[in-house]
Design an enzyme around this catalytic site. Structure first.
Site, PDB file in Angstrom:
ATOM      1  CG  HIS A  29      -0.884  -3.063   4.237  1.00 36.94           C
ATOM      2  ND1 HIS A  29      -1.154  -4.182   3.484  1.00 36.94           N
ATOM      3  CD2 HIS A  29      -1.706  -3.129   5.319  1.00 36.94           C
ATOM      4  CE1 HIS A  29      -2.112  -4.900   4.064  1.00 36.94           C
ATOM      5  NE2 HIS A  29      -2.454  -4.289   5.200  1.00 36.94           N
ATOM      6  NE  ARG A  84      -3.308  -0.259   2.781  1.00 38.91           N
ATOM      7  CZ  ARG A  84      -3.781  -0.745   3.934  1.00 38.91           C
ATOM      8  NH1 ARG A  84      -3.643  -0.053   5.054  1.00 38.91           N
ATOM      9  NH2 ARG A  84      -4.366  -1.930   3.968  1.00 38.91           N
ATOM     10  CG  ASP A 123      -5.147  -6.425   4.441  1.00 37.63           C
ATOM     11  OD1 ASP A 123      -4.449  -6.796   5.394  1.00 37.63           O
ATOM     12  OD2 ASP A 123      -5.422  -5.220   4.216  1.00 37.63           O
ATOM     13  CG  HIS A 165      -2.821  -7.085   8.587  1.00 32.19           C
ATOM     14  ND1 HIS A 165      -2.700  -5.959   7.817  1.00 32.19           N
ATOM     15  CD2 HIS A 165      -1.594  -7.285   9.163  1.00 32.19           C
ATOM     16  CE1 HIS A 165      -1.475  -5.477   7.908  1.00 32.19           C
ATOM     17  NE2 HIS A 165      -0.776  -6.275   8.723  1.00 32.19           N
ATOM     18  CD  GLU A 186      -6.841  -4.704  10.192  1.00 33.13           C
ATOM     19  OE1 GLU A 186      -7.184  -3.502  10.162  1.00 33.13           O
ATOM     20  OE2 GLU A 186      -5.902  -5.163   9.494  1.00 33.13           O
TER      21      GLU A 186
END
Length: 380
Positions: free
Chosen positions: A271, A226, A278, A339, A336
């Site tokens: 990320h 990301r 993910d 993740h 999460e």
């Protein structure tokens, strides 16, 4: 004009009477506009008029000589003017010819060039059109620096790879390329619906995929690398308390103002270091996503991996994914279930900001692909 000068000579007037001659000229022009021919006027009658009692000055020898000198001077001036006009005309003609010749030659050259290189131009245009999609990042200089927060920033994508090349069995659903995410817009930096990850993490993810394919599953990727610009987009969104378009879908239990304090949004993300992913499971038998008891990117306790207020089947599905990931070098986080971070990440202190796009990363060469298939690490 020359005829009128002869007319003035014939009526023999001196300099003092030229004012009257001008008046007479105006009269003649009026008569001419009425259809009268000025040359039908008798000069003798004019001369008689000019020597009437009202105009007593008669021409003298001295005034006649002055008139003759004036006439000679006018003739010389007319000759000079005619000579200049002739030169100017010749120059203009030459300029026009030169311009026409140059224009014709230019047009001929353009026509010949177009005819000779037409097919080449088409090929070049086609090639340019194919490359038009490429971002400026393809030619951007590689940088690395420490920002004001003490974080190392870089746009060097040489150590990354497309997950679709490294893990061909994986299914992609890149949520941040779409508008179905907690922001409600496509996120900055997501130029294509592709997933990118470091080569080392890709190798480990390929091993996870192979294990799960043998069990009848496939990995479904929501996000991986990301860019920092995307994280900054999240921060700007979180600061805008009034933008709650997607609240009902992703954070119905929370007030948006607590997202920073509870760790759902932060200024930096693992990320951006390139080794986080993910994902979920896709059941090849049912041809559906596996029921994990909660949706991707839901902000709430139900997303915690150890949340138990779900069915045993849902919990077991989470454990199938978790066990496969941890067996091949990934570590989960506490909030999460989807993740995972690659433990031996190659860039633990660097945050990257190149775009999520296929052109932004190098393709795997045949040797690297063979390494992926054989299970060898990317760096071996």
């Amino acid at each position: 004009m020359k005829n009128f000068k002869c007319f003035l000579k014939k009526i023999n007037i001196n300099n003092k009477k030229r004012g009257m001659a001008l008046i007479l000229t105006a009269m003649l022009l009026v008569l001419s506009s009425c259809g009268r021919n000025i040359y039908e006027i008798d000069p003798d009658s004019v001369e008689q008029y000019m020597t009437s009692e009202e105009i007593t000055d008669a021409p003298t020898t001295e005034s006649q000589e002055a008139i003759d000198k004036d006439d000679e001077l006018e003739k010389e001036l007319e000759k000079e003017s005619d000579s200049k006009d002739g030169k100017a005309s010749a120059s203009d003609a030459a300029g026009e010819n030169t311009s026409e010749t140059a224009s014709n030659a230019s047009n001929e050259n353009i026509s010949e060039t177009t005819s000779e290189t037409g097919s080449e131009a088409v090929d070049e245009n086609t090639s340019e059109a194919a490359d038009e999609y490429k971002s400026e990042a393809t030619t951007e200089e590689i940088y690395e620096y420490i920002n004001e927060d003490g974080r190392r920033m870089s746009n060097d994508s040489s150590g990354f790879v497309l997950i679709s090349e490294a893990v061909p069995d994986a299914i992609l659903e890149i949520r941040y390329y779409s508008t179905y995410n907690f922001v409600g817009d496509r996120i900055d930096g997501y130029e294509e619906p592709v997933a990118i990850i470091t080569k080392e993490a890709a190798q480990a993810l390929k091993e996870v995929s192979d294990e799960l394919v043998a069990q009848g599953y496939r990995l479904k990727i929501y996000d991986a690398y990301r860019p920092q610009r995307a994280v900054s987009h999240f921060v700007r969104w979180a600061e805008d308390i009034n933008d709650t378009r997607m609240k009902d879908y992703f954070y119905p239990e929370l007030d948006k103002s607590v997202l920073f304090n509870q760790g759902y949004i932060s200024e930096y993300s693992g990320h951006s270091r390139g080794s986080s992913v993910d994902l979920t499971l896709f059941d090849m038998n049912t041809e559906k996503e596996v029921d994990m008891g909660g949706t991707f990117d839901y902000f709430g306790q139900i997303s915690h991996p150890d949340y138990t207020n779900i069915t045993s089947e849902q919990y077991n599905n989470r454990m199938i994914l978790r066990n496969a990931m941890t067996a091949h070098g990934f570590k989960p986080i506490s909030v999460e279930w989807w993740h995972f971070n690659y433990i031996n990440e190659p860039y633990p202190d660097t945050y990257f900001d190149f775009p999520v796009a296929s052109y932004a990363v190098p393709s795997l060469d045949s040797g690297e692909e063979a390494g992926m298939e054989s299970g060898m690490g990317a760096g071996e």
